[in-house]
Design an enzyme around this catalytic site. Structure first.
Site, short mmCIF file in Angstrom:
data_model
loop_
_atom_site.label_atom_id
_atom_site.label_comp_id
_atom_site.label_asym_id
_atom_site.label_seq_id
_atom_site.Cartn_x
_atom_site.Cartn_y
_atom_site.Cartn_z
CG HIS A 136 -1.57 1.37 1.43
ND1 HIS A 136 -2.71 1.77 0.78
CD2 HIS A 136 -1.19 2.43 2.19
CE1 HIS A 136 -3.01 3.01 1.12
NE2 HIS A 136 -2.11 3.44 1.98
CG HIS A 141 0.83 6.65 0.23
ND1 HIS A 141 0.01 7.76 0.32
CD2 HIS A 141 0.27 5.70 1.01
CE1 HIS A 141 -1.01 7.48 1.12
NE2 HIS A 141 -0.88 6.24 1.54
CD GLU A 182 -4.23 6.80 2.42
OE1 GLU A 182 -3.30 6.79 3.22
OE2 GLU A 182 -4.30 5.99 1.48
CB SER A 201 -2.66 0.21 -2.94
OG SER A 201 -3.53 0.77 -1.97
N1 HBI Z 1 1.07 6.28 10.00
N2 HBI Z 1 2.67 4.93 9.02
C1 HBI Z 1 1.59 5.72 8.89
N3 HBI Z 1 1.05 5.91 7.68
C2 HBI Z 1 -0.04 6.71 7.51
O1 HBI Z 1 -0.52 6.90 6.38
C3 HBI Z 1 -0.61 7.32 8.65
C4 HBI Z 1 -0.02 7.10 9.89
N4 HBI Z 1 -0.54 7.68 10.99
C5 HBI Z 1 -1.67 8.57 10.95
C6 HBI Z 1 -2.24 8.71 9.58
N5 HBI Z 1 -1.71 8.14 8.52
C7 HBI Z 1 -3.51 9.50 9.35
O2 HBI Z 1 -4.28 9.57 10.52
C8 HBI Z 1 -3.20 10.91 8.89
O3 HBI Z 1 -4.37 11.50 8.41
C9 HBI Z 1 -2.71 11.71 10.02
FE FE Z 2 -2.03 5.31 2.97
#
Ligand code: HBI
Ligand code: FE
Length: 274
Positions: A136, A141, A182, A201
């Site tokens: 993913h 990303h 996303e 993804s």
């Molecule tokens: N942590 N590793 C990781 N990847 C993410 O996409 C991610 C996260 N923590 C919080 C988050 N995304 C979402 O809550 C964001 O909107 C902040």
């Molecule tokens: Fe993501």
């Protein structure tokens, strides 16, 4: 210093990933030796299936950047990708054991570092996994971080996240991430295309998002008012005309936007009944 694991939402599922490897900023080395032949085969199969679905569904910028991930028959070394990525937009991917708390997440983005989970789903999770795994994060990303405008937006989002944390507005800001980074759609001359990693993804959602009639023109306040679900296809998709539009509409200080949105009713993820 062991850091606390994080799970999506208020789930009872145990955290995925070994957080004892992570430092105070939640980053850790990519545990490349831990990958089994089955893990590499899972990545290859996921990549092959998803890449075949992209034409006519993924945005042009994503399709153009995907080859920058390099190898597709095994899980890449993140360092291999970083050489190209840093040259392209001065971003780098860093390894994390899984989901991390919002402030460390925002801090990494604000410093042009994208956190990539290094574990991969089990073969029985081939079709769906709730938590982001290496497929993913890498496939979904990383390619758009090679796009200069989108890359700048991601850093601005991280800086905005640190401000939002101070204002108690992380939930509102997370909806912006959710409905763009996303699950965002972009309007191209040849039709609607996906740019959101959660769509790109996912084999099923890639078709669902392009077919879904529930598309709303991107409107920052509307996005921040709209709830989302983490474990089902989106019922509402927001559409931008360009990454420049996304960057421009999210560049201003959000303090007054949060104040206004907090006075308005939240909106369901489901589209209003016709
Ligand atoms: N942590 N590793 C990781 N990847 C993410 O996409 C991610 C996260 N923590 C919080 C988050 N995304 C979402 O809550 C964001 O909107 C902040
Ligand atoms: Fe993501």
């Amino acid at each position: 210093m062991a850091v606390e694991p994080v799970v999506y939402g208020a789930s009872e599922r145990p955290p995925r990933g070994d957080y004892s490897r992570a430092g105070a900023d939640y980053t850790c080395p990519q545990d490349y030796a831990s990958y089994t032949p089955a893990d590499h085969a899972t990545y290859r199969r996921l990549y092959e299936r998803q890449a075949a679905l992209l034409p006519g569904r993924a945005c042009d910028a994503f399709i153009a950047a995907l080859p920058s991930l390099g190898v597709k028959d095994r899980i890449p070394h993140f360092d291999e990708i970083n050489q190209r990525l840093y040259q392209a937009t001065r971003w780098e991917i860093v390894t994390v054991p899984g989901l991390i708390p919002e402030v460390p997440f925002f801090s990494l983005l604000a410093n042009r570092k994208f956190p990539v989970t290094d574990w991969i789903r089990k073969p029985e999770e081939f079709d769906y996994i709730v938590e982001p795994d290496v497929f993913h994060d890498l496939f979904g990303h990383v390619p758009l971080l090679f796009d200069p405008v989108f890359a700048d937006h991601m850093q601005a989002y991280g800086k905005g996240g640190l401000k939002a944390h101070g204002l108690g507005a992380c939930e509102l800001l997370s909806r912006l991430y959710w409905y763009t980074v996303e699950f965002g759609l972009i309007r191209q001359k040849d039709g609607f295309r996906a740019y959101g990693a959660g769509i790109l993804s996912s084999p099923g959602e890639l078709q669902h998002a392009i077919d879904s009639p529930h598309r709303i023109v991107f409107d920052l306040k509307r996005v921040m008012r709209t709830r989302y679900k983490i474990d089902s296809y989106q019922q509402t998709y927001f559409v931008i005309d360009s990454f420049q539009e996304l960057f421009d509409k999210t560049a201003p200080d959000f303090t007054p936007v949060y104040a206004r949105v907090k006075t308005l009713d939240e909106l369901s993820a489901a589209p209003a009944a016709a």
